[in-house]
Design a protein around this motif. Structure first.
Motif, short mmCIF file in Angstrom:
data_model
loop_
_atom_site.label_atom_id
_atom_site.label_comp_id
_atom_site.label_asym_id
_atom_site.label_seq_id
_atom_site.Cartn_x
_atom_site.Cartn_y
_atom_site.Cartn_z
N ASN A 50 -36.37 26.14 -26.55
CA ASN A 50 -35.26 26.47 -26.51
C ASN A 50 -34.70 28.06 -27.02
N ILE A 79 -34.94 30.35 -24.71
CA ILE A 79 -33.74 29.92 -23.51
C ILE A 79 -32.56 30.43 -23.83
N SER A 80 -32.34 30.78 -25.51
CA SER A 80 -31.04 31.45 -26.41
C SER A 80 -31.15 32.31 -26.11
N ILE A 107 -30.18 33.96 -22.73
CA ILE A 107 -28.51 33.26 -22.30
C ILE A 107 -27.95 34.31 -23.23
N ARG A 134 -32.83 20.79 -18.09
CA ARG A 134 -33.19 22.46 -18.71
C ARG A 134 -32.03 23.39 -18.79
N TYR A 135 -31.32 23.82 -17.93
CA TYR A 135 -30.47 25.21 -18.03
C TYR A 135 -29.05 24.48 -18.69
#
Length: 518
Positions: free
Chosen positions: A25, A28-29, A32, A389-390
């Motif tokens: 996570n 992913i952050s 992004i 997930r996204y």
């Protein structure tokens, strides 16, 4: 003891998995955030390139004059003896022959698009021969084919059925006329003409008075009142099919619902009033139906329609929909519409561009992912997996931004941006239902697209004459929009429905647009 060791081992494994998920996570952050920074850099570079191009154009105008063709070219370059000058106007050095890079991709040769053949159009072959005198002593070599598209204007044919009657054993033998619905018996109109009138008015939005001129040009002078009578009669003959479509739509577990305004003449005061028509779309069965209940927009109308419905409805934030989703004993859950949330922020850009653009940027990321999922034609289960997930991290970011903005004293509730933020925050929880099923859409656009032709028709024939005419409009729009969802020729469909003689044990289900000609 072995059981205790096993429990400890499982607990340790769960902790390891949780730490791995947390690490993913965070990754992913961070990705992004990197994407956001890269997008900002791209925007800044685009602005820089634009400024440089403007500067080049200005310098070209000063160098060559404003009327020179070179001054109007964005990529104009100075040349000497057909060779390019350097960036500072210096003459080019001698050319050095370089071997072409094998890895470079040369520009592909232009490929002329294939000529359309119009295979779906009815064909007529005409053989063309030279003059007979020229063919004396000639030998056939080959045949060349080419085509042109001819147009045959609308034509009405008067068919006279001359029935030959015979007598046998004291009984008359009389052939039957081609079948037409009972409502057509006393009218000199074939099912094809009835289908054509309805198609012209409700599919192509041609009012009756324009169709009158078309019929006159086709050699048929028909009174306006007669055409109106035929139109109403034909729609009444479709009422049973309308209720079958309505029943089939309500069998689904996911509906898009919307309502739109129409103009209806109030017979008491003799002027047009704003009334409402409802539209419900079942995207799974590709059917839709419209409902008109004396122009009412009250909660009772939609509650009566959804009385026996169980499933999910996707709507805007109108209070009637929200109360249904909250008070129907958990039979109906309401999924909100991201498009309506986005629309509020588009309207508030002049009020607060910074915050509006921030919200629009987050929403656009969601839409980019949604378009990617649909473009790749993923299975709904796969879409649900990818959303979790996204898309979930983007939702968390959006929710945090909304909570901060609501508590921001600089953003007033009465302003457009304040109303947009409040609307989005109220609708946010209902929007998260898209993670329950990959078939659910992020917005309610299916219902809005279905109701758009109704508004287009109003631009041409302006209003319905009374409540009964509006109810008939709901019937015919139900059938036409269901045909469009299934890619059906509306004229052929209506002609077939009017022409088929009912058989014992037959129901309207076989005429449903999603089952027609199967």
């Amino acid at each position: 003891m072995k059981r205790n060791h096993l429990n400890d081992f499982l607990v340790e494994q769960i902790k390891n998995k949780d730490s791995q998920i947390e690490g993913l996570n965070q990754l992913i952050s961070s990705l992004i955030e990197k994407i956001e920074s890269l997008e900002k850099n791209i925007c800044s570079y685009e602005n820089l390139v634009k400024e440089l191009r403007d500067t080049i154009n200005l310098l070209n105008k000063r160098l060559y004059g404003s009327k020179s063709e070179k001054s109007h070219s964005e990529n104009s370059e100075r040349t000497y003896n057909g060779e390019k000058l350097g960036s500072k106007g210096t003459y080019p050095k001698e050319k050095i022959e370089e071997k072409p890079d094998k890895k470079s991709n040369p520009r592909k040769a232009y490929k002329r698009p294939e000529r359309r053949t119009y295979d779906d159009i009815e064909e007529k072959i005409e053989i063309l021969e030279p003059d007979a005198e020229e063919l004396i002593g000639a030998k056939f070599v080959r045949s060349e084919k080419s085509f042109r598209l001819y147009m045959i204007p609308a034509k009405i044919v008067k068919v006279i059925y001359d029935r030959r009657i015979y007598a046998k054993d004291g009984h008359l033998i009389m052939p039957k006329l081609p079948y037409t619905p009972e409502e057509f018996y006393r009218r000199h109109a074939d099912p094809s003409l009835m289908a054509g009138i309805l198609t012209n008015k409700f599919l192509y939005h041609l009012p009756i008075h324009r169709q009158l001129n078309m019929f006159v040009n086709a050699g048929a002078k028909i009174a306006r009142s007669t055409l109106y009578d035929w139109c109403g009669t034909a729609i009444d003959a479709l009422e049973g099919l309308y209720y079958s479509i309505r029943s089939e739509v309500l069998k689904g577990n996911y509906l898009n619902i919307d309502e739109t305004t129409i103009s209806v003449i109030d017979e008491d005061v003799h002027h047009a009033k704003k009334e409402y028509m409802w539209g419900l779309v079942n995207t799974r069965s590709k059917l839709t139906f419209f409902a008109y209940e004396d122009g009412s927009r009250s909660r009772n109308v939609i509650s009566n329609i959804l009385e026996s419905y169980i499933g999910t409805i996707q709507t805007d934030g109108y209070s009637a929909y929200k109360s249904i989703g909250e008070n129907e004993n958990n039979k109906i859950q309401r999924l909100s519409c991201l498009s309506h949330i986005r629309r509020k922020f588009l309207e508030s850009r002049d009020n607060d561009r910074e915050n509006s653009e921030k919200a629009l940027g987050i929403i656009d990321k969601i839409y980019r992912l949604e378009r990617f999922f649909r473009k790749q034609k993923f299975h709904p289960d796969k879409i649900r997996e990818y959303r979790i997930r996204y898309v979930v991290p983007i939702f968390h970011k959006f929710k945090n931004w909304l909570e901060k903005s609501i508590s921001n004293p600089k953003i007033l509730d009465e302003t457009l941006i304040g109303k947009a933020i409040s609307y989005a925050y109220r609708e946010f929880k209902a929007l998260t239902l898209i993670f329950d099923d990959g078939f659910f859409k992020a917005d309610n656009n299916a219902a809005e697209r279905a109701m758009r032709p109704c508004k287009l028709g109003m631009n041409n024939y302006l209003f319905f004459g009374n409540h009964e005419s509006a109810r008939r409009g709901a019937i015919i729009y139900t059938i036409i929009e269901s045909c469009k969802l299934n890619g059906i020729n509306v004229f052929e469909y209506l002609t077939d429905v009017f022409s088929r003689e009912p058989q014992p044990g037959e129901t309207y289900d076989m005429f449903l647009p999603n089952r027609w000609n199967q």
